[in-house]
Design an enzyme around this catalytic site. Structure first.
Site, PDB file in Angstrom:
ATOM      1  N   GLN A  41      -5.253  -1.943   9.335  1.00  0.00           N
ATOM      2  CA  GLN A  41      -4.820  -3.318   8.878  1.00  0.00           C
ATOM      3  C   GLN A  41      -5.557  -4.355   9.702  1.00  0.00           C
ATOM      4  OE1 GLN A  41      -3.526  -3.597   5.625  1.00  0.00           O
ATOM      5  NE2 GLN A  41      -3.808  -5.462   5.880  1.00  0.00           N
ATOM      6  N   LYS A  91       1.003  -1.173  -0.118  1.00  0.00           N
ATOM      7  CA  LYS A  91       0.096  -0.254  -0.031  1.00  0.00           C
ATOM      8  C   LYS A  91       0.854   1.376  -0.016  1.00  0.00           C
ATOM      9  CE  LYS A  91      -3.490  -2.528   2.152  1.00  0.00           C
ATOM     10  NZ  LYS A  91      -4.391  -2.905   3.294  1.00  0.00           N
ATOM     11  N   ASP A 136     -11.292   1.650   2.999  1.00  0.00           N
ATOM     12  CA  ASP A 136     -11.274   0.088   3.086  1.00  0.00           C
ATOM     13  C   ASP A 136     -12.740  -0.348   2.800  1.00  0.00           C
ATOM     14  OD1 ASP A 136      -9.022  -1.174   2.927  1.00  0.00           O
ATOM     15  OD2 ASP A 136      -8.960  -1.448   5.169  1.00  0.00           O
TER      16      ASP A 136
END
Ligand code: NAD
Length: 292
Positions: free
Chosen positions: A98, A54, A121
């Site tokens: 995460q 990322k 997300d």
């Protein structure tokens, strides 16, 4: 003739290029780059690899990615107060935590603490609800969004097609089924309680077959109708440490019209979609600032 490979890396590059242009224009208008803050607890090696990917993509695109690496024993309260601080920080456009989180922390509570406008997300209930209601608010989760873009790249119209999704997780299977439904496919979701013989029978009906079970070779040539589009979301490690998907690639390719490889299929698309959501978050943030 073996099926055509859907090249996720190449498609991701073109999406990143578009994001790079939008990020540069944003920087010109706003005097700063779009910003993405990434929170990671502990040192799970797979999570570290994903986060590194990322950051690399952010660098290519011109997104200002900041890390918040915390020890694995960080309390839920401390994690939530960091999220609160980043929620309030007007310089932060996108924010993600995460997953998976260590066992003492409720993933649901942590995701719910993220401000929906920064939920790049697409895991927040607000984003999930917007998807279910077919509304443009919130963000679509990156992996299903990437799968939809890969399917779109084949030029096949999903309207009236039979789509079968293997897996019903909140981050892949369920949102993907909703997106396929939105594209007017007839959708079946299968899961770990679908009997194996039934799974084969259902999969063989699929014009579009998506494997997101996390189970190597759950899809064999017997599961695949000739001419189907097969997308492999699975990311598994073989005994010798190699990455493999959920699909028995070579025999399935002989039957499929299109197929994604692992690696080089859905993985790069997931990251490209995160870049797209982050640029989108920054642009929406800019509009909200202009409204005052
Ligand atoms: P998960 O474990 O949360 O869900 C797996 C789902 O598959 C469950 O709903 C389960 O019921 C179903 N399932 C398991 N075994 C099955 C079987 N034998 N037959 C039918 N259904 C079965 O996993 P997830 O987070 O949805 O991820 C699924 C896979 O996709 C994993 O391999 C994961 O690593 C991978 N993944 C890849 C990306 C990417 O960017 N490429 C992103 C997210 C997840």
């Amino acid at each position: 003739m073996p099926g055509a490979i859907m090249d996720g890396r190449a498609l991701a590059r073109t999406i990143e290029e578009d994001c790079r242009r939008r990020a540069a224009a944003y920087r010109q208008r706003c005097g700063r780059a779009p910003r993405l803050d990434v929170v990671l607890l502990g040192d799970d090696p797979a999570s570290r690899v994903y986060v590194r990917g990322k950051f690399r993509a952010s660098e290519r695109v011109g997104i200002d990615a900041r890390d918040h690496f915390l020890p694995a024993d960080t309390s839920e309260a401390d994690l939530k107060s960091l999220i609160e601080r980043l929620n309030r920080d007007d310089a932060v456009d996108g924010l993600l935590v995460q997953l998976p989180l260590p066992g003492h922390i409720s993933g649901n509570a942590v995701i719910a603490a993220i401000r929906p406008e920064k939920d790049v997300d697409g895991f927040h209930m607000h984003s999930a609800g917007a998807l279910m209601m077919g509304r443009g608010e919130g963000f679509r989760p990156c992996t299903p969004l990437g799968v939809m873009r890969l399917i779109a790249s084949t030029g096949i119209d999903l309207c009236g097609k039979e789509a079968v999704v293997i897996g019903r997780s909140n981050i892949v299977g369920k949102p993907l089924a909703l997106m396929l439904l939105e594209a007017n496919a007839t959708v079946t979701i299968t899961h770990s309680r679908t009997p194996a013989a039934k799974l084969e029978e259902i999969c063989r009906r699929a014009d579009i077959l998506i494997a997101a079970a996390g189970c190597p070779k759950v899809v064999t040539a017997q599961h695949v109708k000739r001419g189907a589009v097969v997308v492999d979301v699975g990311m598994n490690r073989t005994a010798d440490g190699k990455l493999c998907g959920d699909v028995d690639f070579e025999p399935v390719r002989e039957r499929a019209a299109f197929i994604t490889p692992v690696p080089g299929g859905v993985g790069p698309m997931t990251i490209a979609m995160l870049m797209q959501n982050t640029v989108e978050a920054a642009e929406r943030h800019e509009k909200a600032r202009a409204r005052g």
